[in-house]
Design a protein around this motif. Sequence first.
Motif, PDB file in Angstrom:
ATOM      1  N   UNK A  85      11.694  -3.061  -6.343  1.00  0.00           N
ATOM      2  CA  UNK A  85      11.763  -2.126  -7.349  1.00  0.00           C
ATOM      3  C   UNK A  85      13.101  -1.221  -7.074  1.00  0.00           C
ATOM      4  N   UNK A  86      13.538  -0.770  -8.313  1.00  0.00           N
ATOM      5  CA  UNK A  86      14.673   0.121  -8.271  1.00  0.00           C
ATOM      6  C   UNK A  86      14.739   1.546  -8.521  1.00  0.00           C
ATOM      7  N   UNK A  87      15.589   2.423  -8.424  1.00  0.00           N
ATOM      8  CA  UNK A  87      15.491   3.632  -8.758  1.00  0.00           C
ATOM      9  C   UNK A  87      14.796   4.072  -9.870  1.00  0.00           C
ATOM     10  N   UNK A  88      13.792   4.988 -10.412  1.00  0.00           N
ATOM     11  CA  UNK A  88      13.312   5.480 -11.328  1.00  0.00           C
ATOM     12  C   UNK A  88      12.321   4.549 -11.629  1.00  0.00           C
ATOM     13  N   UNK A  89      11.838   3.575 -10.943  1.00  0.00           N
ATOM     14  CA  UNK A  89      10.915   2.694 -11.046  1.00  0.00           C
ATOM     15  C   UNK A  89       9.622   3.292 -10.740  1.00  0.00           C
ATOM     16  N   UNK A  90       8.493   2.576 -11.627  1.00  0.00           N
ATOM     17  CA  UNK A  90       7.119   3.290 -11.321  1.00  0.00           C
ATOM     18  C   UNK A  90       6.487   2.434 -10.081  1.00  0.00           C
ATOM     19  N   UNK A  91       5.998   2.878  -9.191  1.00  0.00           N
ATOM     20  CA  UNK A  91       5.011   2.252  -7.938  1.00  0.00           C
ATOM     21  C   UNK A  91       3.904   2.217  -8.491  1.00  0.00           C
ATOM     22  N   UNK A  92       3.220   0.871  -8.473  1.00  0.00           N
ATOM     23  CA  UNK A  92       1.704   0.835  -8.913  1.00  0.00           C
ATOM     24  C   UNK A  92       0.793   1.606  -7.893  1.00  0.00           C
ATOM     25  N   UNK A  93      -0.347   2.389  -8.211  1.00  0.00           N
ATOM     26  CA  UNK A  93      -1.069   3.033  -7.360  1.00  0.00           C
ATOM     27  C   UNK A  93      -2.173   2.071  -6.555  1.00  0.00           C
ATOM     28  N   UNK A  94      -2.520   0.945  -7.333  1.00  0.00           N
ATOM     29  CA  UNK A  94      -3.517  -0.030  -6.661  1.00  0.00           C
ATOM     30  C   UNK A  94      -4.812   1.011  -6.521  1.00  0.00           C
ATOM     31  N   UNK A  95      -4.989   1.712  -7.384  1.00  0.00           N
ATOM     32  CA  UNK A  95      -6.551   2.661  -7.187  1.00  0.00           C
ATOM     33  C   UNK A  95      -7.611   1.865  -6.972  1.00  0.00           C
ATOM     34  N   UNK A  96      -7.753   0.576  -7.364  1.00  0.00           N
ATOM     35  CA  UNK A  96      -8.900  -0.465  -7.238  1.00  0.00           C
ATOM     36  C   UNK A  96      -9.058  -0.619  -5.754  1.00  0.00           C
ATOM     37  N   UNK A  97      -8.045  -0.529  -4.829  1.00  0.00           N
ATOM     38  CA  UNK A  97      -8.208  -0.788  -3.574  1.00  0.00           C
ATOM     39  C   UNK A  97      -7.822   0.287  -2.399  1.00  0.00           C
ATOM     40  N   UNK A  98      -7.356   1.373  -2.943  1.00  0.00           N
ATOM     41  CA  UNK A  98      -6.753   2.199  -2.018  1.00  0.00           C
ATOM     42  C   UNK A  98      -6.569   3.740  -2.586  1.00  0.00           C
ATOM     43  N   UNK A  99      -6.794   4.602  -1.858  1.00  0.00           N
ATOM     44  CA  UNK A  99      -6.023   6.118  -2.015  1.00  0.00           C
ATOM     45  C   UNK A  99      -5.411   6.411  -0.944  1.00  0.00           C
ATOM     46  N   UNK A 100      -4.707   5.562  -0.225  1.00  0.00           N
ATOM     47  CA  UNK A 100      -3.977   5.897   1.004  1.00  0.00           C
ATOM     48  C   UNK A 100      -2.479   5.033   0.833  1.00  0.00           C
ATOM     49  N   UNK A 101      -1.810   5.443  -0.245  1.00  0.00           N
ATOM     50  CA  UNK A 101      -0.588   4.831  -0.616  1.00  0.00           C
ATOM     51  C   UNK A 101       0.649   5.936   0.268  1.00  0.00           C
ATOM     52  N   UNK A 102       1.400   5.664   1.136  1.00  0.00           N
ATOM     53  CA  UNK A 102       2.234   6.261   1.787  1.00  0.00           C
ATOM     54  C   UNK A 102       3.831   5.768   1.519  1.00  0.00           C
ATOM     55  N   UNK A 103       4.495   6.559   1.917  1.00  0.00           N
ATOM     56  CA  UNK A 103       6.229   6.437   1.722  1.00  0.00           C
ATOM     57  C   UNK A 103       6.628   6.402   3.217  1.00  0.00           C
ATOM     58  N   UNK A 104       7.792   5.703   3.366  1.00  0.00           N
ATOM     59  CA  UNK A 104       8.648   5.598   4.495  1.00  0.00           C
ATOM     60  C   UNK A 104      10.243   5.456   4.041  1.00  0.00           C
ATOM     61  N   UNK A 105      10.897   6.503   4.151  1.00  0.00           N
ATOM     62  CA  UNK A 105      12.445   6.336   3.685  1.00  0.00           C
ATOM     63  C   UNK A 105      13.059   5.417   4.955  1.00  0.00           C
ATOM     64  N   UNK A 106      13.871   4.599   4.698  1.00  0.00           N
ATOM     65  CA  UNK A 106      14.560   3.853   5.700  1.00  0.00           C
ATOM     66  C   UNK A 106      15.998   3.377   5.393  1.00  0.00           C
ATOM     67  N   UNK A 107      16.912   3.429   6.379  1.00  0.00           N
ATOM     68  CA  UNK A 107      18.139   2.819   5.966  1.00  0.00           C
ATOM     69  C   UNK A 107      17.929   1.147   5.861  1.00  0.00           C
ATOM     70  N   UNK A 108      18.620   0.634   5.039  1.00  0.00           N
ATOM     71  CA  UNK A 108      18.475  -0.914   4.694  1.00  0.00           C
ATOM     72  C   UNK A 108      20.076  -1.542   5.066  1.00  0.00           C
TER      73      UNK A 108
END
Length: 257
Positions: A85-108
């Motif tokens: 995905x790119x900037x300003x894109x929407x991340x799917x929430x996958x609500x049917x299988x999780x309520x534990x979506x987490x973020x991790x910023x990283x240098x690529x």
Amino acid sequence: MITFIEGFNKGLLDSITETINNNKFNLIPFESIKFLSPIPYPRRNVFCLGKNYIDHANEIQSIPGGGNSIPKNPIYFSKVAYPCMGTEDIILNHIEITNEMDYEVELAIIIGKKGKNIPQENARDYIFGYTIGNDISVRNIQLKHIQWFKGKSLDSCCSIGPYIVTDEEISFPPNLDIKCIINGEIRQNSNTSKLIFDIPTILHDLSQGMTLYPGDIILTGTPSGVGFGFNPPKTLNSGDIIECEIEGIGTLINYLE
């Protein structure tokens, strides 16, 4: 972009810069541009490092599967990112299988040329540039399967951008402030100089017996402050705004569905 990276050299960069400086163009206003992911379809899985900041390694010790020690050798895993995905894109929430979506910023790291058994002292020669990565992690899936691949690889769970900054623009090794901000609240705040295994070590070790190719993406690990590291956890909710910032590169913004 991968084809461009394969053919890139300092002379080409100088030529592009000269062309921009010496010609008048009909410019497009910045605010009217939609930046796509710089490498939307990597040729291979994204390479990732786990527990590569001491403070993050410490904060996840109490999490099942988190381990209880600072790694003595780099911890590698990969994630499917097809597309990234790119900037300003929407991340799917996958609500049917999780309520534990987490973020991790990283240098690529973006690899610039083919290399195998790369000497540490030559590591910089193999780097095209850097961007920001958000290693979105689905914690219940990650813990269910013990290893991390499935919980890191759901659709839309890798975002990179907003663009690639070439190696010439960044000091080496990178000494950059790195942050993740959720709905205006700073959650992660560190510096890339605090990597346990620095970039020369990563490229040397990862490339032992395994060839790296132009356009390969390596996420170098995340600092402390991930949602699952809080008590109680502060994982993501629908509508959350995720801003990943790295000094000298920019801000990668995503929204959770």
